[in-house]
Design an enzyme around this catalytic site. Structure first.
Site, short mmCIF file in Angstrom:
data_model
loop_
_atom_site.label_atom_id
_atom_site.label_comp_id
_atom_site.label_asym_id
_atom_site.label_seq_id
_atom_site.Cartn_x
_atom_site.Cartn_y
_atom_site.Cartn_z
N TYR A 140 17.90 9.48 18.63
CA TYR A 140 17.63 10.25 19.85
C TYR A 140 18.95 10.84 20.35
O TYR A 140 19.79 10.15 20.93
CB TYR A 140 17.02 9.38 20.93
CG TYR A 140 15.63 8.84 20.64
CD1 TYR A 140 14.87 9.31 19.58
CD2 TYR A 140 15.07 7.86 21.45
CE1 TYR A 140 13.59 8.82 19.33
CE2 TYR A 140 13.79 7.37 21.21
CZ TYR A 140 13.07 7.85 20.16
OH TYR A 140 11.81 7.35 19.91
N PRO B 80 0.51 8.89 23.43
CA PRO B 80 -0.60 8.30 24.19
C PRO B 80 -1.55 9.31 24.81
O PRO B 80 -2.65 8.95 25.21
CB PRO B 80 0.11 7.49 25.28
CG PRO B 80 1.40 8.21 25.49
CD PRO B 80 1.81 8.67 24.10
N GLY C 35 -2.12 12.28 23.02
CA GLY C 35 -2.43 13.18 21.92
C GLY C 35 -1.56 14.43 21.99
O GLY C 35 -0.56 14.49 22.70
#
Length: 294
Positions: free
Chosen positions: A53, A207, A209
């Protein structure tokens, strides 16, 4: 501080709504530190991160922003690739997993990472392993358990795995599973039930989509929008609340670069869904993740 429900994760009891730190790389250092500190003020004590990240940037923000009372969950299986066409590359070989843990320890400023998720690369969504990156599960678990025995990691999680992979890994002691899962993407119901039975935390990514083109979005569903209007909340909050109602072992790690969205995500934990609403949401058709990506 919000009163969010709590649950077991990697041997600790934490808020069931944590924070996924990936989007911090969109912010400057001071903004990112401020957002993280606000999250902790609101009760977040579980933060999910990875060395890839922002090529260590996000880990550095976490190191500077929070204390030892927050459970840090790292991730291995890929490494930063800032010069490549995609900002990360797979790193599945045992020596790469060990090196990734060491990199995370260094940038987080820790001697031990409480939880490290092994991100497998044999199912979609995401990169799929080819060539020498196709590594057997047993070889990966061997190095992960060695790192746990050495005290460099506290617990082992799995990410992007199949039901068969989880079953094979159970003897190693698995603390959590991170798979794509939402109201509209419920491919892994059998795996979730196994996790409930085995006391393994279920930590869904995507969570709501819609993380890739052509994937359905929870917030587009008429039933979700109707529930949101009736309850006075946003469709995103209803989608997150449904996940918390789905099973007692579900822990959420929604990510955002906005303080307002952070507060809204955490407030989803206080939404009560009655039996009628849950039945209406359960009737939303689930679509296969693999089929949507194909």
């Amino acid at each position: 501080m919000l009163s969010t429900p709590r649950g077991a994760l990697a041997g600790r009891t934490v808020s069931r709504v944590g924070y996924g730190a990936m989007q911090l790389e969109r912010l400057g250092k001071d903004q990112a530190v401020a957002l993280l500190r606000r999250a902790v003020e609101l009760g977040v004590d579980h933060i999910d991160t990875a060395q890839f990240y922002g090529n260590g940037f996000v880990n550095g923000v976490i190191r500077d922003a929070i204390g030892d009372d927050v459970l840090i969950a790292g991730k291995v299986g890929a490494d930063p690739d800032p010069g490549g066409a995609f900002p990360l590359r797979l790193a599945q070989r045992p020596e790469e997993l060990r090196a990734s843990v060491e990199d995370n320890l260094r940038t987080l400023g820790l001697d031990r990472i409480p939880l490290v998720n092994l991100r497998r690369a044999d199912r979609r969504p995401g990169l799929v392993a080819e060539g020498d990156q196709r590594v057997g599960l047993d070889d990966q678990l061997e190095v992960m358990t060695a790192l746990r025995d050495e005290g460099k990691i506290g617990a082992i999680g799995l990410s992007a795995v199949t039901l068969d992979t989880l079953r094979r890994a159970l003897p190693a002691g698995i603390a959590c599973v991170q798979n794509a899962y939402s109201l509209v993407g419920r491919d892994d119901e059998d795996m979730l039930e196994l996790c409930v039975a085995e006391g393994i935390a279920w930590v869904p990514f995507f969570p709501l989509g819609g993380a890739f083109p052509h994937l359905p979005k929870v917030t587009d569903e008429p039933a979700v929008q109707a529930a949101a209007r009736a309850l006075g909340h946003t469709p995103a909050q209803v989608g997150l609340a449904w996940l918390l109602h789905r099973a007692p072992n579900v822990h959420l790690i929604p990510g955002t670069a906005s303080v307002a969205h952070l507060e809204a995500n955490l407030a989803a934990a206080d939404i009560a869904l009655d039996g009628e609403t849950l039945a209406e949401l359960a009737a939303v058709p689930a679509r296969s993740m693999d089929a949507s990506l194909g």
